[in-house]
Each structure stands twice: as structure tokens, then as C-alpha cells.
Design a protein around this motif. Sequence first.
Motif, mmCIF file in Angstrom:
data_model
loop_
_atom_site.group_PDB
_atom_site.id
_atom_site.type_symbol
_atom_site.label_atom_id
_atom_site.label_comp_id
_atom_site.label_asym_id
_atom_site.label_seq_id
_atom_site.Cartn_x
_atom_site.Cartn_y
_atom_site.Cartn_z
ATOM 1 N N THR A 22 0.842 -1.220 0.000
ATOM 2 C CA THR A 22 0.000 0.000 0.000
ATOM 3 C C THR A 22 0.858 1.243 0.000
ATOM 4 O O THR A 22 0.607 2.217 -0.741
ATOM 5 C CB THR A 22 -0.934 -0.012 1.222
ATOM 6 O OG1 THR A 22 -1.774 -1.181 1.181
ATOM 7 C CG2 THR A 22 -1.824 1.222 1.247
ATOM 8 N N ARG A 23 1.902 1.217 0.861
ATOM 9 C CA ARG A 23 2.788 2.398 0.888
ATOM 10 C C ARG A 23 3.516 2.568 -0.441
ATOM 11 O O ARG A 23 3.668 3.687 -0.955
ATOM 12 C CB ARG A 23 3.805 2.231 2.034
ATOM 13 C CG ARG A 23 3.187 2.397 3.418
ATOM 14 C CD ARG A 23 4.263 2.630 4.473
ATOM 15 N NE ARG A 23 5.213 1.532 4.549
ATOM 16 C CZ ARG A 23 5.048 0.475 5.325
ATOM 17 N NH1 ARG A 23 3.965 0.381 6.087
ATOM 18 N NH2 ARG A 23 5.951 -0.476 5.349
ATOM 19 N N LEU A 45 1.965 6.216 -7.224
ATOM 20 C CA LEU A 45 0.937 7.147 -7.741
ATOM 21 C C LEU A 45 1.442 8.590 -7.696
ATOM 22 O O LEU A 45 1.228 9.378 -8.631
ATOM 23 C CB LEU A 45 -0.356 6.998 -6.946
ATOM 24 C CG LEU A 45 -1.142 5.684 -7.177
ATOM 25 C CD1 LEU A 45 -2.332 5.600 -6.229
ATOM 26 C CD2 LEU A 45 -1.607 5.580 -8.632
ATOM 27 N N LEU A 46 2.103 8.901 -6.603
ATOM 28 C CA LEU A 46 2.659 10.255 -6.498
ATOM 29 C C LEU A 46 3.709 10.489 -7.560
ATOM 30 O O LEU A 46 3.762 11.567 -8.204
ATOM 31 C CB LEU A 46 3.262 10.460 -5.093
ATOM 32 C CG LEU A 46 2.262 10.520 -3.924
ATOM 33 C CD1 LEU A 46 3.007 10.646 -2.603
ATOM 34 C CD2 LEU A 46 1.310 11.726 -4.089
ATOM 35 N N LEU A 47 4.590 9.504 -7.742
ATOM 36 C CA LEU A 47 5.632 9.640 -8.759
ATOM 37 C C LEU A 47 5.023 9.727 -10.156
ATOM 38 O O LEU A 47 5.484 10.497 -11.025
ATOM 39 C CB LEU A 47 6.600 8.451 -8.674
ATOM 40 C CG LEU A 47 7.503 8.390 -7.423
ATOM 41 C CD1 LEU A 47 8.286 7.101 -7.405
ATOM 42 C CD2 LEU A 47 8.448 9.603 -7.417
ATOM 43 N N GLN A 77 2.132 10.883 -10.898
ATOM 44 C CA GLN A 77 1.540 12.217 -11.071
ATOM 45 C C GLN A 77 2.619 13.229 -11.393
ATOM 46 O O GLN A 77 2.445 14.093 -12.266
ATOM 47 C CB GLN A 77 0.797 12.609 -9.773
ATOM 48 C CG GLN A 77 0.063 13.940 -9.869
ATOM 49 C CD GLN A 77 -1.062 13.916 -10.905
ATOM 50 O OE1 GLN A 77 -1.822 12.940 -11.003
ATOM 51 N NE2 GLN A 77 -1.183 14.959 -11.741
ATOM 52 N N LYS A 78 3.736 13.142 -10.728
ATOM 53 C CA LYS A 78 4.822 14.075 -10.993
ATOM 54 C C LYS A 78 5.353 13.901 -12.403
ATOM 55 O O LYS A 78 5.636 14.877 -13.118
ATOM 56 C CB LYS A 78 5.961 13.865 -9.993
ATOM 57 C CG LYS A 78 5.609 14.316 -8.594
ATOM 58 C CD LYS A 78 6.785 14.103 -7.652
ATOM 59 C CE LYS A 78 6.459 14.535 -6.249
ATOM 60 N NZ LYS A 78 7.585 14.329 -5.329
ATOM 61 N N VAL A 79 5.503 12.627 -12.834
ATOM 62 C CA VAL A 79 5.995 12.365 -14.189
ATOM 63 C C VAL A 79 5.001 12.880 -15.227
ATOM 64 O O VAL A 79 5.368 13.479 -16.238
ATOM 65 C CB VAL A 79 6.247 10.852 -14.365
ATOM 66 C CG1 VAL A 79 6.528 10.535 -15.830
ATOM 67 C CG2 VAL A 79 7.406 10.402 -13.479
ATOM 68 N N SER A 80 3.729 12.616 -14.903
ATOM 69 C CA SER A 80 2.683 13.084 -15.859
ATOM 70 C C SER A 80 2.690 14.593 -15.978
ATOM 71 O O SER A 80 2.565 15.157 -17.073
ATOM 72 C CB SER A 80 1.305 12.574 -15.392
ATOM 73 O OG SER A 80 0.286 13.045 -16.237
#
Length: 411
Positions: free
Chosen positions: A349-350, A356-358, A360-363
Motif C-alpha cells: 500500500t505504501r 501514484l505520487l511519482l 503524477q509528478k511524471v505526468s
Amino acid sequence: MERAPLTLYELNALVRQALNEALPDTYWIQAELSDVRSNSSGHCYLEFVQKDARGNNLIAKARGTIWANVFRLLKPYFEESTGQAFVSGIKVLVQVSVEFHELYGYSLTVTDIDPTYTLGDMARKRREILKQLEEEGVLTLNKELEMPMLTQRIAVISSSTAAGYGDFCNQLLENPYGFVFYPHLFPALMQGNQVEESVISALNAVNSRRDDFDAVVIIRGGGATSDLSGFDTYLLAANCAQFPLPVITGIGHERDDTVIDSVAHTRVKTPTAAAQFLITHMHQAAVLLEEMAGTLTSSLTGRMEQERRRLTDLTSRLPLVVENRILREEYQIKQKMQQIYNGIIQILTRKQHRLLLLEQKVSDASPERVLKRGFSLTLKDGKVVTDSAQLRLGDTITTRLAKGEVISEVK
């Protein structure tokens, strides 16, 4: 008118007459014997002396005679009564008549003797020796030694020719229990004037080999009671009292204890009694050992039965114990597996959240997103142009927009 001179014989005759008239009776006197000797006729000749109590110097002396007809009765009576030889150095109470002979001079003729006086003096001397040993702190040292449980190695001090020594050895050998003893003789004189010196020498010989023996037996079979005086000396008593092995005495008398009897570990009457004491001691040890063996056997049997019941109980409980243990282990395994599963889920989960955060940053940083916001990319030969100096007149460049491309020529 002057008297006619007397001859020596006449003067001595007057002395004899005067003494007979002045001392006609018999008298009891206390004195010490000195120079006691007897001749082939059975007469005893001696000296009576008295010493100063303080300086031990002679203060009186008289020649004495015991005629054969009196001496043959008086000597055994005295020695049997006192256990003391009729010899020089002892104190006596004797009945005497005063004699004077023209040729032999003044003398005392013994007619009777009172042994109780000598007994008293001997007892006094024994008391003095025992008191001295007590003051020196050694009186009971030998008595305080522990008799070994198995007293088999015996150092024997005796005359090699004494019947008592043979009786002692035979008694040990033929004991009814079949016990084995190891007597070893250390010869010594057991009567006469050399008793003290001889027995002490034997004790020294035993002491030099004391690790080879369990006890010492001093025995004297038969012999005159009068010879016991040699065992009433301070030096012999001190040696026995301080001897490192238990001392057993059996010197053949019943009436009185000698000084060494009083300091020895154990006193018995005869050599045979000494052997019986050792046999009895061994028998008591054997009985004790048998009782201990019985107690040990009973204890072991009880313990074995207790352990057998305990093993049976454990054996009957073993399947249930094993089943319970398996269930506990299974439960613990399930718990561990659940803990591992929960841990993996938490880790995944972590990690997923971080991805997901990464993502989003890449996107957000992708060229498409940049172009959509109104930006464009200029490419020359497929490479991004970041500096106008990279371009030359006539170069063809491609401008990439959010939607479509524009091809241009540099003017």
C-alpha cells in the motif's frame, strides 16, 4: 678415781643394752627403700632413707634387714596387694625393731609391712602425673581421637614370647564373623626396669609408620602384678596421651588402672579382651554398613518405583501433550503468517501510494502536458533546439505543437 678404759666391744655392748632398754618394742616407720638386695639364703638387706621434702637431700638413713622367714611371706603379700615390685625407690610403712650389734652396728629388723601406705603413695604419684598431663593440655588427646570404622591394621606392642600376644592373634584370626585383621608386632619389654624405655621406643617405631596402621594395642599377658609400676611413669603416659593413633591397653590386671590406662583411648583388662574389643568394633561397623546398604536399597527401590509411575504418567499424557503442542504451534504459525501478510499489504500500500505520487509528478512534467499549456518544441534533425546559435540560414526546423507540427526554413 678415773674409770678404766673400755674396749670398743664393751662400749658397743653398752650401746646395745641401752637401746634394748630404751626401745624395747616394735615401731611403725615411714621411709623410702634404697639398695634392696637379697642373697641365696633368702634374707633381704636394704637401706631405709628419708629425704628433705624441699631439697630432696638425705636427712636420715638406716640399715635394714628382713630375715628369710619373714621376707618370703612379706614380699609376695606386698606385691600382690600393691601391684608394685618390692624395689628401691618406693615408700613403705614398715614395722621394725631396733637392733644394735657389736660388730655390725645399728640396724632395723623388719617384722611387718602395711601395703595400704604404699598404695596411697602410688596413687598420689599417679594423681600427680595425671594432674601434670591435664595442666599441659594433653590428658585426653588420645581419647578424643576417632576410632576408624574399619580398624583392621593393628600395631601391637608386646613381648614376642608372651602368651598374651599369641592369645590376641589367635582371637583375631578365629573371630566368628570371618573379619580379616592385620596385626604387626613391635617387640618391647613388658616387665622390669626397662618397660618405660622399651615401650616408648616401640611407640616411636610405630609413629614412623603411622600411615600403615589404624590403631595401637599395648598388651601384656601374664607376669607378676608387681611389674605394673613400669606403666605408671610420666614419660610413657605423655607419649601415649599424645600418640596420633588410638591406643588400646590390655596389660593384664583388673584392680587398678595404671597411668597409661587413664590416658589411652580404650582400656580393657587382658590381651584377649583387646582382641574382642576390635572384633566387636568391626562387627558394629559391619552392622551399620548393612543397615546403610538396606536403607540405600530401600531408598533406591522406592525412588525407582516413583520414577516408573512418573514415566507411566508422562507416557499416558504424551499424546495429549503432543496434540496440544501441535495446536499451539499451528496457531502460532497462522499468527505469524497473518502478521507477514498484513506486513506485506502495508508495504505494498505504501509503495503503491508512492508510485501514484511519482506517476503524477511524471505526468505533470511530460512534454505533452507542457505543449497543452501553449508551449512548443523546436527540433532540428530530431533534436531539441535550445539556443538560436544552433541554427543557420536555410536550416529546416520542426515546431511541435500540442496538436500537429509546423515545418519552417530559417531566413
